[in-house]
Design an enzyme around this catalytic site. Sequence first.
Site, PDB file in Angstrom:
ATOM      1  N   LYS A 299      -9.523  -9.484  -8.269  1.00  0.00           N
ATOM      2  CA  LYS A 299      -8.334 -10.239  -7.848  1.00  0.00           C
ATOM      3  C   LYS A 299      -8.333 -10.261  -6.330  1.00  0.00           C
ATOM      4  O   LYS A 299      -7.942  -9.301  -5.680  1.00  0.00           O
ATOM      5  CB  LYS A 299      -7.084  -9.528  -8.375  1.00  0.00           C
ATOM      6  CG  LYS A 299      -5.876 -10.412  -8.625  1.00  0.00           C
ATOM      7  CD  LYS A 299      -5.385 -11.240  -7.471  1.00  0.00           C
ATOM      8  CE  LYS A 299      -4.430 -10.553  -6.528  1.00  0.00           C
ATOM      9  NZ  LYS A 299      -4.037 -11.397  -5.381  1.00  0.00           N
TER      10      LYS A 299
ATOM     11  N   GLU B 134      -8.127   2.280  -0.396  1.00  0.00           N
ATOM     12  CA  GLU B 134      -8.482   2.118   1.031  1.00  0.00           C
ATOM     13  C   GLU B 134      -7.312   1.392   1.675  1.00  0.00           C
ATOM     14  O   GLU B 134      -7.112   0.198   1.429  1.00  0.00           O
ATOM     15  CB  GLU B 134      -9.769   1.299   1.171  1.00  0.00           C
ATOM     16  CG  GLU B 134     -11.001   1.927   0.532  1.00  0.00           C
ATOM     17  CD  GLU B 134     -11.505   3.143   1.287  1.00  0.00           C
ATOM     18  OE1 GLU B 134     -11.084   3.369   2.432  1.00  0.00           O
ATOM     19  OE2 GLU B 134     -12.324   3.880   0.703  1.00  0.00           O
TER      20      GLU B 134
ATOM     21  N   CYS C 221      -8.594  -2.981   9.442  1.00  0.00           N
ATOM     22  CA  CYS C 221      -7.885  -1.717   9.215  1.00  0.00           C
ATOM     23  C   CYS C 221      -8.275  -0.668  10.251  1.00  0.00           C
ATOM     24  O   CYS C 221      -7.519   0.245  10.544  1.00  0.00           O
ATOM     25  CB  CYS C 221      -8.176  -1.205   7.811  1.00  0.00           C
ATOM     26  SG  CYS C 221      -9.942  -1.076   7.469  1.00  0.00           S
TER      27      CYS C 221
HETATM   28  P1  NAP Z   1      -1.632  -6.091   0.495  1.00  0.00           P
HETATM   29  O1  NAP Z   1      -0.468  -6.971   0.668  1.00  0.00           O
HETATM   30  O2  NAP Z   1      -1.417  -4.691   0.105  1.00  0.00           O
HETATM   31  O3  NAP Z   1      -2.577  -6.826  -0.536  1.00  0.00           O
HETATM   32  C1  NAP Z   1      -3.850  -6.336  -0.900  1.00  0.00           C
HETATM   33  C2  NAP Z   1      -4.230  -6.910  -2.248  1.00  0.00           C
HETATM   34  O4  NAP Z   1      -3.328  -6.401  -3.224  1.00  0.00           O
HETATM   35  C3  NAP Z   1      -4.115  -8.434  -2.322  1.00  0.00           C
HETATM   36  O5  NAP Z   1      -5.084  -8.948  -3.192  1.00  0.00           O
HETATM   37  C4  NAP Z   1      -2.724  -8.594  -2.932  1.00  0.00           C
HETATM   38  O6  NAP Z   1      -2.568  -9.840  -3.541  1.00  0.00           O
HETATM   39  C5  NAP Z   1      -2.726  -7.457  -3.942  1.00  0.00           C
HETATM   40  N1  NAP Z   1      -1.415  -7.032  -4.395  1.00  0.00           N
HETATM   41  C6  NAP Z   1      -0.207  -7.213  -3.822  1.00  0.00           C
HETATM   42  N2  NAP Z   1       0.763  -6.651  -4.585  1.00  0.00           N
HETATM   43  C7  NAP Z   1       0.155  -6.098  -5.650  1.00  0.00           C
HETATM   44  C8  NAP Z   1       0.608  -5.373  -6.783  1.00  0.00           C
HETATM   45  N3  NAP Z   1       1.900  -5.118  -6.978  1.00  0.00           N
HETATM   46  N4  NAP Z   1      -0.296  -4.943  -7.681  1.00  0.00           N
HETATM   47  C9  NAP Z   1      -1.606  -5.184  -7.490  1.00  0.00           C
HETATM   48  N5  NAP Z   1      -2.101  -5.883  -6.449  1.00  0.00           N
HETATM   49  C10 NAP Z   1      -1.235  -6.329  -5.532  1.00  0.00           C
HETATM   50  O7  NAP Z   1      -2.510  -6.036   1.823  1.00  0.00           O
HETATM   51  P2  NAP Z   1      -2.946  -7.250   2.738  1.00  0.00           P
HETATM   52  O8  NAP Z   1      -1.755  -7.686   3.530  1.00  0.00           O
HETATM   53  O9  NAP Z   1      -3.693  -8.247   1.918  1.00  0.00           O
HETATM   54  O10 NAP Z   1      -4.016  -6.552   3.678  1.00  0.00           O
HETATM   55  C11 NAP Z   1      -3.681  -5.891   4.849  1.00  0.00           C
HETATM   56  C12 NAP Z   1      -3.678  -4.388   4.643  1.00  0.00           C
HETATM   57  O11 NAP Z   1      -4.930  -3.978   4.121  1.00  0.00           O
HETATM   58  C13 NAP Z   1      -3.498  -3.636   5.942  1.00  0.00           C
HETATM   59  O12 NAP Z   1      -2.603  -2.580   5.738  1.00  0.00           O
HETATM   60  C14 NAP Z   1      -4.892  -3.088   6.224  1.00  0.00           C
HETATM   61  O13 NAP Z   1      -4.918  -1.935   7.022  1.00  0.00           O
HETATM   62  C15 NAP Z   1      -5.386  -2.836   4.850  1.00  0.00           C
HETATM   63  N6  NAP Z   1      -6.849  -2.761   4.812  1.00  0.00           N
HETATM   64  C16 NAP Z   1      -7.432  -1.553   4.614  1.00  0.00           C
HETATM   65  C17 NAP Z   1      -8.828  -1.441   4.624  1.00  0.00           C
HETATM   66  C18 NAP Z   1      -9.511  -0.114   4.418  1.00  0.00           C
HETATM   67  O14 NAP Z   1     -10.702  -0.109   4.157  1.00  0.00           O
HETATM   68  N7  NAP Z   1      -8.805   1.003   4.544  1.00  0.00           N
HETATM   69  C19 NAP Z   1      -9.603  -2.577   4.820  1.00  0.00           C
HETATM   70  C20 NAP Z   1      -8.967  -3.800   5.012  1.00  0.00           C
HETATM   71  C21 NAP Z   1      -7.577  -3.895   5.006  1.00  0.00           C
HETATM   72  P3  NAP Z   1      -1.851 -11.035  -2.720  1.00  0.00           P
HETATM   73  O15 NAP Z   1      -2.506 -11.126  -1.390  1.00  0.00           O
HETATM   74  O16 NAP Z   1      -2.113 -12.203  -3.560  1.00  0.00           O
HETATM   75  O17 NAP Z   1      -0.408 -10.635  -2.609  1.00  0.00           O
END
Ligand code: NAP
Length: 480
Positions: free
Chosen positions: A173, A248, A282
């Site tokens: 997803k 992550e 990140c």
């Molecule tokens: P996010 O809002 O948490 O979304 C991540 C993924 O989860 C997306 O595919 C999102 O879908 C999905 N999602 C949202 N709500 C969900 C739920 N209730 N159940 C299951 N899946 C769900 O994060 P983002 O805004 O896309 O990404 C930014 C964040 O990612 C930042 O905090 C960044 O630091 C972190 N990040 C961490 C790493 C690492 O390796 N530590 C690497 C890259 C990014 P939708 O987008 O369709 O809502």
Amino acid sequence: MNQVLNYIGGRFQAAASGRVVDNRSSITGEVLCTIPRSDGSDVDAAAEAARAARQGAWSTWTIEQRATLLESVANALEARMHELAHTESQDTGKPLRVASTVDIPRAVANFRFFASAVRQHHDGAHEMASAINYTLRRPVGTVGLITPWNLPLYLLSWKTAPALAMGNAIVAKPSEMTPMTATLLARILDEVGLPPGVFNLVHGLGPEAGQAVVEHPDISAISFTGGTSTGAMVGRTASAQFKKVSLELGGKNATVVFDDCDLDKTVAGAVRAGFTNQGQVCLCGSRVLVQDSVYDAFVPRFVDAVSNMTVGDPEDPAIGMGAVISKEHREKVESYIALAQQEGGHVATGGVRPDLGEPFDSGAFLRPTVITGLSIDSRTACEEIFGPVVTVHRFQSESDAIEQANGVEYGLAASVWTSDLGRAHRVAAALDVGMVWVNTWLMRDLRVPFGGVKASGVGREGGQHSLEFFSEAKNVCIAF
Ligand code: NAP
């Protein structure tokens, strides 16, 4: 690509409900494509296709066959490098130069690396007086891969390659905001002969399609990369069902500048760490901690270098920064710039939208921003902004630097800039993070453990860590 489709059981198809969501360009604000607004019934179909695939020919594929398939995927991605890079740049707003030199080459490398890693992987044997133990590795089953929008193909391939290497079936997803290269990956997997149902792609909204993946009883492991609050929900749901979980999550990473650093290299490194991918990595160094004795030499040079960064059309090869992911995200980032000023910070550069003319004025562009004068425990300095905003702070001694760097809820990464080898070792050991770079940032060897501590996640990816996550170890004890 006007209409992105799900890929379930080897067929490209719309959501069962027929509903769609618009995917908008952050460069111009136009609708790029629609994506299926999938729900639990689409995830059910994907999990069922995955179960059938696991019970079919896929279960008989040898390590060598799987490794050869991964190499074919790498070759196919490489052959379509330009198309993939262009698509990724359009979908995310990142410079085409970055997609061409970082994102897509890294996706190719991920498949090539795990083809090699699975061939090399081995477990030990443990001999007893009258028995010998050895370990068998078995696939976990069907695994759910949930990925964010900042590095779409890079991160999806980082999970897909080891999951396939270990013989799992997948329900993936991607973020609803960046669905396009995941769809191209599905096409490539189809073309290189992956059996139907081994890789399934379900597009849609996080709380609908994503949540359904996490909750599905036939999905035995969840590998999630995304924000900390989403990760907490994912972790709660998955753990209650005893699924394997890898999280992550977010970061608020320190760039620690000591007075014995090489100033030219450090300024360049801090700019790169702060603003790569519009500050949406990140690992970005979003809090720069500078030793008092070098603060007045470092800060003007840093601010000057950031002021000189160009922002604009991602297709322009000379551009430094493209657009952030969406207008809504830009508003969130701007709200932190406003907060910083309320908290007593001074915007040393940036803080405004560039004047680019149409069509880019309808996009989500923002000047790279440096804020000084904030308290180290202000909200701006402690919360993840995930955009082109860096705060700068002073410290006096090595122990102050460590205390400041560790004083956030996150623990993903840090970079330390010093010419004192002993200090580099001491500080690296004392930082509460999963990864430390010394005199560099984001230099990656795919074998090393990748992941964070505290609110930055649970578990490690990379090399053997990924292969172990995507497999179950079974001990066999044979008595003589
Ligand atoms: P996010 O809002 O948490 O979304 C991540 C993924 O989860 C997306 O595919 C999102 O879908 C999905 N999602 C949202 N709500 C969900 C739920 N209730 N159940 C299951 N899946 C769900 O994060 P983002 O805004 O896309 O990404 C930014 C964040 O990612 C930042 O905090 C960044 O630091 C972190 N990040 C961490 C790493 C690492 O390796 N530590 C690497 C890259 C990014 P939708 O987008 O369709 O809502």
